[in-house]
Motif scaffolding. Structure first.
Motif, PDB file in Angstrom:
ATOM      1  N   ILE A 182     -21.051  50.668  12.835  1.00  0.00           N
ATOM      2  CA  ILE A 182     -22.407  50.130  13.436  1.00  0.00           C
ATOM      3  C   ILE A 182     -22.675  50.970  14.433  1.00  0.00           C
ATOM      4  O   ILE A 182     -22.057  51.119  15.400  1.00  0.00           O
ATOM      5  CB  ILE A 182     -21.777  48.720  13.757  1.00  0.00           C
ATOM      6  N   ASN A 183     -24.108  51.328  14.435  1.00  0.00           N
ATOM      7  CA  ASN A 183     -24.934  51.867  15.466  1.00  0.00           C
ATOM      8  C   ASN A 183     -25.292  50.840  16.346  1.00  0.00           C
ATOM      9  O   ASN A 183     -25.179  49.393  16.167  1.00  0.00           O
ATOM     10  CB  ASN A 183     -25.758  52.894  15.238  1.00  0.00           C
ATOM     11  N   ALA A 185     -28.360  50.212  17.487  1.00  0.00           N
ATOM     12  CA  ALA A 185     -29.507  49.595  17.061  1.00  0.00           C
ATOM     13  C   ALA A 185     -29.227  48.256  15.996  1.00  0.00           C
ATOM     14  O   ALA A 185     -29.613  47.033  16.322  1.00  0.00           O
ATOM     15  CB  ALA A 185     -30.522  50.327  16.248  1.00  0.00           C
ATOM     16  N   GLU A 186     -27.972  48.677  15.183  1.00  0.00           N
ATOM     17  CA  GLU A 186     -27.689  47.499  14.198  1.00  0.00           C
ATOM     18  C   GLU A 186     -27.082  46.467  15.047  1.00  0.00           C
ATOM     19  O   GLU A 186     -26.924  45.211  14.787  1.00  0.00           O
ATOM     20  CB  GLU A 186     -26.741  48.137  13.332  1.00  0.00           C
ATOM     21  N   GLN A 188     -27.450  45.254  17.949  1.00  0.00           N
ATOM     22  CA  GLN A 188     -28.513  44.256  18.547  1.00  0.00           C
ATOM     23  C   GLN A 188     -28.996  43.207  17.562  1.00  0.00           C
ATOM     24  O   GLN A 188     -29.201  41.943  18.151  1.00  0.00           O
ATOM     25  CB  GLN A 188     -29.749  45.132  19.092  1.00  0.00           C
ATOM     26  N   ARG A 189     -29.059  43.666  16.257  1.00  0.00           N
ATOM     27  CA  ARG A 189     -29.358  42.383  15.543  1.00  0.00           C
ATOM     28  C   ARG A 189     -28.324  41.600  14.672  1.00  0.00           C
ATOM     29  O   ARG A 189     -28.662  40.546  14.054  1.00  0.00           O
ATOM     30  CB  ARG A 189     -30.287  42.999  14.461  1.00  0.00           C
ATOM     31  N   LEU A 190     -27.113  42.137  14.816  1.00  0.00           N
ATOM     32  CA  LEU A 190     -25.999  41.420  14.265  1.00  0.00           C
ATOM     33  C   LEU A 190     -25.295  40.069  15.113  1.00  0.00           C
ATOM     34  O   LEU A 190     -25.509  40.051  16.180  1.00  0.00           O
ATOM     35  CB  LEU A 190     -24.825  42.250  13.787  1.00  0.00           C
ATOM     36  N   TYR A 195     -19.229  39.485  13.968  1.00  0.00           N
ATOM     37  CA  TYR A 195     -19.153  40.855  13.819  1.00  0.00           C
ATOM     38  C   TYR A 195     -18.250  41.342  14.879  1.00  0.00           C
ATOM     39  O   TYR A 195     -18.298  42.489  15.169  1.00  0.00           O
ATOM     40  CB  TYR A 195     -20.461  41.742  13.900  1.00  0.00           C
ATOM     41  N   LEU A 201     -20.530  48.541   8.516  1.00  0.00           N
ATOM     42  CA  LEU A 201     -21.808  47.808   8.011  1.00  0.00           C
ATOM     43  C   LEU A 201     -22.260  48.641   6.712  1.00  0.00           C
ATOM     44  O   LEU A 201     -22.129  49.653   6.763  1.00  0.00           O
ATOM     45  CB  LEU A 201     -22.924  47.629   9.130  1.00  0.00           C
ATOM     46  N   LYS A 203     -24.769  50.288   4.524  1.00  0.00           N
ATOM     47  CA  LYS A 203     -25.705  51.088   5.073  1.00  0.00           C
ATOM     48  C   LYS A 203     -26.697  51.317   3.858  1.00  0.00           C
ATOM     49  O   LYS A 203     -28.003  51.322   4.093  1.00  0.00           O
ATOM     50  CB  LYS A 203     -25.145  52.647   5.325  1.00  0.00           C
ATOM     51  N   LYS A 208     -25.364  47.504   1.231  1.00  0.00           N
ATOM     52  CA  LYS A 208     -26.326  46.923   2.417  1.00  0.00           C
ATOM     53  C   LYS A 208     -27.090  45.557   1.765  1.00  0.00           C
ATOM     54  O   LYS A 208     -27.164  44.842   2.702  1.00  0.00           O
ATOM     55  CB  LYS A 208     -27.301  48.062   2.447  1.00  0.00           C
ATOM     56  N   GLU A 211     -24.454  42.630   2.126  1.00  0.00           N
ATOM     57  CA  GLU A 211     -23.865  42.591   3.253  1.00  0.00           C
ATOM     58  C   GLU A 211     -23.456  41.195   3.669  1.00  0.00           C
ATOM     59  O   GLU A 211     -22.207  41.017   3.907  1.00  0.00           O
ATOM     60  CB  GLU A 211     -24.617  43.416   4.613  1.00  0.00           C
TER      61      GLU A 211
END
Length: 613
Positions: A182-183, A185-186, A188-190, A195, A201, A203, A208, A211
């Motif tokens: 998980i980076n 940016a991801e 922030q929305r999870l 999580y 996650l 990809k 994807k 998920e």
């Protein structure tokens, strides 16, 4: 001189002293009452809150990660599973000197520079009380070496976790996809709760798209720990909920056959069940091993994949754009029948070239000596370019655009995995917007044989030929056909995909075009005749050849003299058996040359294997 005498008022002094004592006693009383009130508040009203705070010094809440759902093919062959793996993890606040600890660990367990850099980056994003992975996928030898020296490294531990593994490797790499770390940016929305503690996650591909149901729900456990952070006892536990298992409509045998049939060629193969829209096979070659993305790969290794001239990361089945070439001709024939510009008894003469009225340029037929007199069935079966040059001009680009759009050219097919491209169905407005130029008559000519601006993906071609197989019933394709909830014995089928109807004026037009496609495979001069040997059933098919570069009017295309990367693409679309179609295929072989000799045999192999099973 007389002496001064001080006269004291003992009564007044005594009274003042008493007043001060009273004030002091009152103040003391208020202070005592305040202390008592605070004690009562702390011991009675806030007892539970401060008890929890005190326990926080010796109680830890740890997330329990759910087991990610497994993925199977239609026959129960495992495509994605979870295998145990050991990782070295650090809790920064429990480590005395982080730099010296890392240096000592480096001597004990060799760590790559990239792993150290990743650790530093993750360290900045996490709290000092959280576990930060330092090394993943430890060998048994490394685990044993650390266990012997564990007392030297407070705050460092080896954790056993499940990681994703793809046993079929490159066979399903593009369609199943892969999970990765998980980076930011991801993150922030999870959902931060669900999580918490998760590192991976979906990809790409199915991983994807699904998920939400593959991941499951996180649990937690409340544990008592000692000063070194070791667990003494579990106080409370809420188990995680595993993710759903998924069953794909894909067939591992067909996938393997498609890869093998492509041989050394790059390309894509897609097979569908025309009655349901289920994807039976979806191959993009070359592929890659998705397992390298799970635990992370070096910058050098990723650059090698990304910059390879063969583009193994590129999903040709879903995203590759190719001129459809002569595979467009059955649909042009239907358009001509619909508009009354083509009839089965109407004949066009093919001298080997075509000229627009008032123009000198000749548009060549692939057979330079020409086909002679051709009707609709012969034009499709033998792939006469001149017939379709003439038909395209008669129809005009506006009617071609409107009619082909009904089948799905230039539009996404709405498959249930991400990444598909819409292809390109050109029009006057499109050219004016994109190129700031008007539409020229010559562009209509070459559009009639699937050349020029028009482009389609292999997935689109398979979906569109399935519409022919079902005589106008169009279904969105899908790769997931069922799921199974945790603990359930039975699988749950996915909802039936909605169907659209491509209506035509007369039902016999379907049959006339189908008969022409059958002739292309079974006729003496059909372009796919070489695959008809020993067939016990009928196949309706159409070959195609798509130019990679333009050939000038008076030039000859000599394949042997052309570099491999500039040779024509070979295409083939088909469905079978004609009496009751159960499979529709589309094959694109990059730089394969001829659809009849290269792409059609691949389609025949897929059809044979599927019908035999």
């Amino acid at each position: 001189m007389g002496a001064w005498f001080e006269i004291k008022d003992h009564f007044q002094e005594n009274r003042l002293f008493q007043e001060r004592i009273i004030v002091a006693l009152v103040l003391s009383a208020f202070l005592v009452l305040g202390v008592l009130a605070r004690l009562i508040y702390l011991q009675v009203y806030a007892h539970e809150h401060f008890t929890m705070l005190s326990h926080g010094n010796r109680v830890d809440i740890r997330p329990l990660l759910p087991r990610r759902g497994l993925i199977y093919d239609r026959n129960g062959v495992l495509l994605a599973e979870n295998i145990p793996s050991f990782s070295l993890e650090v809790v920064p606040e429990r480590v005395g000197n982080l730099d010296s600890t890392l240096a000592a660990l480096q001597e004990l367990i060799p760590l790559r520079d990239e792993a150290m850099a990743d650790f530093r980056r993750r360290l900045k994003k996490k709290g000092t009380f959280e576990k930060v992975p330092l090394a993943l996928h430890l060998s048994e030898e490394a685990v044993a070496r650390f266990a012997v020296n564990r007392h030297r490294f407070p705050g460092v531990s080896v954790e056993a976790r499940l990681i994703r593994y793809y046993p079929q490797k490159e066979l399903f790499a593009h369609v199943v996809g892969y999970v990765g770390r998980i980076n930011e940016a991801e993150l922030q929305r999870l959902d931060p709760v669900n999580y918490r503690g998760s590192r991976y996650l979906g990809k790409t591909g199915v991983e994807k798209a699904y998920e939400a149901i593959l991941h499951g729900s996180v649990g937690f456990e409340q544990v008592e720990v000692n000063a070194q952070g070791r667990v003494i006892q579990i106080l409370r536990r809420m188990p995680p909920v595993p993710g759903h298992d998924l069953y794909l409509s894909l067939d591992s045998r067909l996938q393997a056959v498609a890869i093998d049939a492509l041989g050394e060629y790059n390309g894509a193969v897609v097979a569908l069940d025309p009655k349901t829209g289920d994807v039976l096979a979806m191959v993009s070659r070359p592929g890659f091993d998705p397992n390298v993305f799970v635990t992370g790969l070096s910058d050098k290794s990723f650059a090698a994949l990304r910059d390879s001239p063969d583009r193994p990361l590129y999903d040709r089945a879903l995203r590759g754009l190719y001129p459809p070439g002569s595979t467009l001709k059955p649909f042009m024939a239907l358009a001509g029948l619909e508009w009354g510009l083509a009839r089965t008894d109407k004949v066009t003469y093919c001298p080997g070239w075509y000229k627009l009225p008032g123009h000198s340029r000749r548009y060549r037929c692939w057979r330079r000596r020409g086909h002679g007199s051709v009707d609709l069935a012969k034009a499709v079966a033998e792939s006469c370019d001149v017939y379709f040059y003439d038909l395209a001009v008669a129809l005009g680009i506006d009617r071609i655009y409107a009619y082909l759009g009904r089948f799905g050219f230039g539009r996404k097919v709405q498959i249930d995995i991400p990444g598909e491209r819409a292809g390109l169905l050109p029009s006057r407005d499109w050219k004016r917007q994109v190129h700031q130029l008007p539409w020229f008559p010559g562009e209509t000519v070459i559009t009639g044989i699937g050349q020029g601006f028009i482009q389609a993906t292999p997935l689109q071609l398979a979906t569109i030929v399935a519409v022919l197989a079902e005589q106008g019933v169009k279904r969105a394709p899908g790769v997931v056909y069922a799921s199974r909830a945790p603990g359930a014995e039975k699988i749950t089928l996915r909802p039936t995909r909605a169907a659209e109807l491509v209506s035509i004026n007369k039902a016999k037009y379907w049959e006339q075009v189908e008969a022409a496609m059958v002739e292309a495979v079974h006729g003496e001069r059909g372009t796919a005749r070489r695959i008809s040997k020993d067939l016990s059933f009928q196949i309706a098919g159409k070959t195609g050849t798509a130019q990679v570069f333009s050939v000038k009017e008076n030039e000859r295309y000599t394949e042997a003299e052309v570099p491999m990367k500039l040779r024509d693409h070979a295409l083939f679309i088909a469905y079978a058996p004609v009496a009751d179609p159960v499979i529709a295929v589309a094959v694109v072989v990059e730089n394969g040359g001829h659809g009849g000799s290269v792409a059609a045999p691949i389609g025949r192999r897929l059809i044979d294997v599927y019908l035999d099973s």
